[in-house]
Motif scaffolding. Sequence first.
Motif, short mmCIF file in Angstrom:
data_model
loop_
_atom_site.label_atom_id
_atom_site.label_comp_id
_atom_site.label_asym_id
_atom_site.label_seq_id
_atom_site.Cartn_x
_atom_site.Cartn_y
_atom_site.Cartn_z
N ARG A 59 0.80 -1.23 0.00
CA ARG A 59 0.00 0.00 0.00
C ARG A 59 0.83 1.28 0.00
O ARG A 59 0.31 2.35 0.25
N CYS A 60 2.12 1.19 -0.29
CA CYS A 60 3.01 2.35 -0.17
C CYS A 60 3.44 2.87 -1.55
O CYS A 60 3.61 2.11 -2.50
N ILE A 61 3.62 4.19 -1.59
CA ILE A 61 4.31 4.84 -2.70
C ILE A 61 5.69 5.20 -2.20
O ILE A 61 5.85 5.88 -1.18
N LYS A 62 6.70 4.75 -2.93
CA LYS A 62 8.09 5.01 -2.54
C LYS A 62 8.79 5.80 -3.63
O LYS A 62 8.48 5.65 -4.82
N PHE A 63 9.72 6.64 -3.21
CA PHE A 63 10.49 7.47 -4.13
C PHE A 63 11.96 7.08 -4.03
O PHE A 63 12.51 6.94 -2.92
N TRP A 64 12.60 6.95 -5.21
CA TRP A 64 13.96 6.42 -5.28
C TRP A 64 14.88 7.35 -6.05
O TRP A 64 14.48 7.94 -7.05
N ASN A 65 16.12 7.44 -5.55
CA ASN A 65 17.21 8.03 -6.32
C ASN A 65 17.85 6.89 -7.09
O ASN A 65 18.55 6.06 -6.51
N THR A 66 17.62 6.83 -8.39
CA THR A 66 18.08 5.67 -9.16
C THR A 66 19.58 5.69 -9.43
O THR A 66 20.12 4.69 -9.92
N HIS A 67 20.25 6.80 -9.13
CA HIS A 67 21.71 6.81 -9.25
C HIS A 67 22.36 6.10 -8.08
O HIS A 67 23.36 5.37 -8.25
N THR A 68 21.80 6.31 -6.90
CA THR A 68 22.39 5.71 -5.70
C THR A 68 21.59 4.51 -5.18
O THR A 68 22.12 3.73 -4.38
N GLY A 69 20.33 4.38 -5.59
CA GLY A 69 19.49 3.31 -5.07
C GLY A 69 18.87 3.61 -3.73
O GLY A 69 18.27 2.72 -3.11
N ALA A 70 18.98 4.86 -3.26
CA ALA A 70 18.45 5.22 -1.95
C ALA A 70 16.95 5.49 -2.03
O ALA A 70 16.46 6.08 -3.00
N CYS A 71 16.23 5.07 -0.99
CA CYS A 71 14.81 5.36 -0.87
C CYS A 71 14.66 6.73 -0.21
O CYS A 71 15.07 6.93 0.94
N LEU A 72 14.07 7.68 -0.93
CA LEU A 72 13.98 9.05 -0.44
C LEU A 72 12.78 9.26 0.47
O LEU A 72 12.83 10.08 1.38
N ASN A 73 11.69 8.54 0.21
CA ASN A 73 10.48 8.73 1.01
C ASN A 73 9.55 7.55 0.77
O ASN A 73 9.62 6.88 -0.26
N SER A 74 8.68 7.30 1.74
CA SER A 74 7.69 6.24 1.63
C SER A 74 6.41 6.73 2.29
O SER A 74 6.43 7.24 3.41
N VAL A 75 5.28 6.58 1.56
CA VAL A 75 3.99 7.06 2.05
C VAL A 75 2.99 5.91 2.00
O VAL A 75 2.82 5.28 0.95
N ASP A 76 2.35 5.65 3.12
CA ASP A 76 1.31 4.63 3.18
C ASP A 76 0.00 5.24 2.69
O ASP A 76 -0.54 6.16 3.29
#
Length: 454
Positions: free
Chosen positions: A337-354
Amino acid sequence: MDAGSMSSSSKLKSESRWPLRQQLLQERNSRENLDRFIPNRSAMDFDFAQFMLTEGRKVKKNPAMVSSPSKEAYRKQLAESMNMNRTRILAFKNKPPAPVELFPREFSSLPQEIPAKPQRHIPQTSERTLDAPDLVDDYYLNLLDWGSCNVIAIALANTVYLWDATNGSTSEVATFEDEIGPVTSVSWAPDGRHIAIGLDNSEVQLWDSTANKQLRTFRGCHRSRVGSIAWNNHILTTGGMDGCIVNNDVRVRSHIVETYRGHEQEVCGLKWSASGQQLASGGNDNLLHIWDRSVASSNSPTQWLHRLEDHTAAVKALAWCPFQGNLLASGGGGGDRCIKFWNTHTGACLNSVDTGSHVCALLWNKNERELLSSHGFTQNQLTLWKYPSMAKIAELTGHTSRVLYMAQSPDGCTVASAAGDETLRFWNVFGVPEVAKPAPKSNPGPFAHFNRIR
């Protein structure tokens, strides 16, 4: 009268007789921080006050002094020209003068005040609803796409239909036999004329929509149905239930040019970045992979750039940010049920929203920093989010079943959504894009209106 009062009256008389001195005194008093409700002696006219206390009373007591209306009119005009028509004797301190800008505003380094943009009206109901009978209610398929020529392609059971958004006409592209159908995915080529159709028997066919003609069939890519398709110029990328991702060059006979292996279950989401260098893939194995085209190899399966395991359900919804090339949004199924945001250069998850319900599809607004998501149980709604705060802007309801598919118009304003309730709805959710202001015309020269010089 005592000496103090006499000295003060003589002082006032002397001050009123010497304009230069009075001006100096006024300048000195203007620097003082006087209360605005206390009379300012430098602003008083004592000569006029004396006249009003003596001569003005005579005129009021003896109206006969004014013998005719013409003399009365002359007296009023003379008083106006001599500035004697005032009724106020005491004068308070004048208002402070307006500040003078030492530097023009356009050359100032201080931040300029930006006028607040008016809030955009977002209609809460769909502007149009079309019937979509026999639409397959399958979370892992991709049966809707909106091409660059403003034509929508939608797969209903074994048939692919086209709906022209310009004139509202409907046509049929292809119908397949039960042995190879139903249709499991559709995707327009960048030219808006050719369309790729994925089938349940693992084949992918390329059709010319204007001529309703099949151009070629891609075989040998997968061992089971092809549920996701994505274009990257002349490269047609397909994802199957077998977990494989294949890049096909539609220009050559030996079409398989790269193979990506990393998913253990069905690939249900595929999206190329705007640069065409990175591919995002989501699967029923709860995995999200980022692949880099620059390290792809035709001899052996390509290794992923990032393997992201944060989702706890199938990853189908994928959307690359239009204003930040390395920003990817992904949505998880019912267990996530989450929307996640990614920096595809580093693979880091920037934010996650339920979001509270499983995420079926994601679309970015091309004109504003907004993200639209479609959902299932319980509200079956479309939700508009403000990025990056992820504050809810609007929730659009109308579907009675999970909203499985979304597509965006070429101008980025309208969104089409298809759901398990067998309806296709159109939402004016992203508004009208701002019209670019024309460049200011340069000042014409003094002889611009002459066609020739003799």
